[in-house]
Design a protein around this motif. Structure first.
Motif: not given
Length: 703
Positions: A73-77, A559-563
């Protein structure tokens, strides 16, 4: 790779640029294989970001993994890029800063690579503890850069090479000797003599004209063409490389010496202390312009001094000679005897008087000239054979004012120049011969120092942030003790440490893999997700992590999904839900989600989150932490055991700040604390505002 075009991202245009810049396709491929981002980004039209992406493609081909496969995910990157940015700030060189960007997190199948990097970095962390604040080492490392061939060459006006065959001529051109000396391929002795007249040091390669009868004033130097080496033919060509790279070479030598002496670490093993001393000595002999340093040879220094000062010395001696002669004549009195006086009136009276006066002036003139010559000799430290040119500068005939023979001055200057050129050439040949044997080792030395700086930067970062190597396990899970978010510590040195575990058994947990993290606003839930993401990324790179101790089970994806920013539109909602389809599958993964409930109304959100958590629970290789204020509603909609942990506020301190235990409490549903926030507003206000807040506070207390 056998061709640049095999690499995604390189087309005909970029391939052409790389080949033109590096000289050949193989040289360009070698830069890619070495992961040399700095050299790639020096190519016109290639940015550092693009160069990094190309190296990531190379790594993907070499090792069968790609950064996009792990950071899903973009947040992980984003977390990865922030970490890399922090580490890059510790690098001293452009090469190291760019090289750090080529480190990537590896999936579980490359556990061998992760452990190899860990083993290497442990030594550098220890080294950084000793040397990271060493000002002398840091100053030296900042001056190190890749060695480059000199872009400009100063061609000699005095020397030229003449060959009697095309083969030698073409070899000299291929070797780049023509950048430093004129080269001619000649066919007759007449042609050789005519062209060589324009040079004071003509060198002839080949034996065809060796026994010929040349004019006496032409000093040819002969050598067999096949035996001639570049260091002898054009020592400038060898010295120019070291001169152009004088600063990085000497800085590398200084860095290696400090590292060896102050840490005991062996670096650059191909150069022992003796060879390092030899290289250091030779580098001290040359200037950045490729000339011999002052003090290398007293005779060269003397000859240079003569050329620098002869005009001034001659002018001063001439001025003094005329003044002295004038003074001597002013103070001189000629006494005539009676017979001499009568002779003046004879037939040869005028000639006799002139002869008599000339004898008087000649003595004074001779004395003044001799004093001038001695003065010049003393000022310029001239040798006896050089004084013959000075003798020719002054006329034997009495003239006033005294003048110099400037043709003789030019001959003097030419003679000194010839001596200087010959002696400098001999010394440069010796220097070039010794340096030519050290060029390969020198280039390897600088490369090793640049690589050292790369790993030293990582070690220094780890020491400054108190990072420690995690224990690596096979089963997915994370356990951290006395940990903190690197990003938070960057803003405040004092950070409250936290401890937490997911997927690993502790005295308070059963190793649950899927968790809901509840709790107070601004209590640190998002920071906890950031921390977990940092630990996952760093540990999978083989790097130490921000914890006193940690255990990390290797996975294949993060996979990190931000708020989410408010309730989404129908299209955005659909896209968000589709992005979660990537959690399907048996691959090992870590899933971190921050307040997914904001994508739609709470009731629907709770059902969606419950479904996602159930899917993750079914995968034995997945761990997940969901931050949510809807823990109770989510649990009502799940059919599997989901652990709920909480970060709770305990009250207000004397400064009306929330008292929060940042470490999550296991198996505990922590509630948001609007009551405490209203209480803080009540205690911090007065008048009508205070009455208003008291009324709101009463609602919480049932008043």
């Amino acid at each position: 790779m056998d061709s640049l075009l095999e690499l995604p991202g390189i087309g005909e245009k970029i391939s052409g640029k790389l080949i033109e810049h590096f000289g050949s396709e193989e040289s360009a491929l070698e830069v890619l294989r070495k992961h040399d981002v700095a050299s790639l980004s020096s190519v016109p039209g290639i940015s550092e970001k693009y160069a990094i992406s190309l190296i990531h493609e190379v790594i993907a081909r070499e090792e069968g993994v790609s950064i996009e496969e792990f950071l899903r995910t973009q947040e992980a990157y984003n977390v990865y890029e922030k970490l890399i940015g922090l580490i890059r700030s510790y690098a001293h060189t452009q090469y190291s800063r760019a090289r750090i960007s080529t480190f990537i997190p590896y999936p579980s199948k490359r556990a061998d690579r992760i452990k190899a990097i860990q083993a290497e970095l442990k030594d550098y962390v220890t080294l950084a503890n000793t040397l990271k604040d060493d000002a002398e080492l840091n100053a030296a490392l900042k001056k190190v850069r890749h060695l480059k061939e000199p872009s400009k060459a100063v061609k000699s006006r005095d020397r030229a090479i003449f060959t009697d065959n095309r083969k030698d001529y073409e070899k000299l051109v291929r070797d780049g000797v023509d950048r430093y000396l004129d080269i001619y391929c000649i066919e007759s002795m007449g042609e050789l003599v005519d062209i060589a007249k324009g040079y004071s040091q003509p060198l002839v390669l080949g034996s065809r004209f060796a026994g010929a009868d040349f004019p006496d004033d032409m000093g040819f130097e002969f050598m067999e063409g096949g035996a001639a080496e570049t260091w002898w033919l054009a020592p400038e060509a060898v010295i120019a490389f070291f001169a152009a790279n004088k600063e990085p070479i000497e800085a590398s030598l200084t860095a290696i010496k400090i590292i060896r002496e102050r840490s005991g670490r062996v670096i650059c093993s191909q150069l022992d202390d003796a060879k390092m001393g030899e290289l250091s000595q030779e580098m001290a002999r040359i200037t950045p312009e490729g000339e011999l340093e002052t003090g290398v040879d007293p005779e060269v220094d003397r000859l240079k001094g003569v050329l620098e000062r002869y005009g001034e010395a001659f002018k001063a001696a001439l001025k003094k000679a005329n003044a002295d002669l004038h003074e001597r004549m002013e103070n001189n009195t000629v006494t005539l005897k009676g017979s001499q006086l009568l002779g003046v009136f004879g037939e040869k009276g005028e000639a006799g008087l002139k002869s008599m006066l000339e004898k008087e002036v000649a003595r004074a003139y001779s004395a003044v000239i001799n004093e001038a010559k001695e003065s010049i000799k003393a000022q310029l430290a001239l040798k006896p054979f050089e004084m013959q040119y000075v003798d020719l500068m002054f006329s034997d005939d009495i003239v006033y004012p005294i003048e110099l023979n400037y043709r003789a001055v030019d001959s003097f200057k030419s003679a000194i120049n010839r001596q200087l050129s010959k002696r400098s050439l001999d010394l440069k040949r010796g220097c070039a011969k010794r340096l030519s044997k050290l060029k390969t080792a020198c280039m390897e030395m600088v490369r090793e120092v640049l690589e050292f700086d790369t790993y030293f930067a990582i070690g220094s970062f780890a020491v400054d942030y108190g990072l420690n190597m995690p224990a690596i396990s096979d089963k997915a899970g994370i356990s951290i003790s006395s940990a903190y978010s690197i990003f938070l510590r960057g803003r405040a040195k004092k950070v409250e440490p936290v401890s937490y575990a997911v997927g690993i058994k502790t005295k308070d947990t059963k190793g649950e893999r899927v968790v809901i993290l509840s709790g107070v606003n601004s209590g640190g839930k998002t920071t906890m997700l950031d921390l977990l993401a940092q630990v996952v990324i760093l540990s999978h790179m083989g790097f130490p992590v921000p914890a006193e101790s940690a255990e990390v089970g290797l996975v294949d994806e993060l996979m990190y999904f931000s708020k989410s920013k408010g309730t989404l539109t129908a299209g955005a909602f659909e896209a968000t839900i589709k992005s979660f389809s990537s959690i399907i599958g048996k691959s090992r993964k870590v899933v971190l989600v921050d307040e997914l409930e904001s994508i739609t109304e709470p009731g629907a959100s709770a059902k969606i989150i419950a479904g996602i958590l159930e899917t993750l629970h079914e995968s034995e290789n997945s761990i997940a932490v969901f931050v949510s204020h809807l823990a109770e509603q989510i649990l009502e909609n799940t059919k599997c055991g989901i652990r709920v942990d909480g970060i709770e506020a305990k009250g207000l301190d004397a400064n009306l700040n929330l008292i929060v235990d940042r470490s999550p409490r296991y198996n505990y549903l922590a509630r948001s604390t609007p009551e405490l926030i209203v209480e803080r507003l009540t205690r911090a206000s007065d008048g009508d505002e205070k009455l208003f807040y008291q009324k709101l506070l009463g609602k919480f207390k049932g008043l």
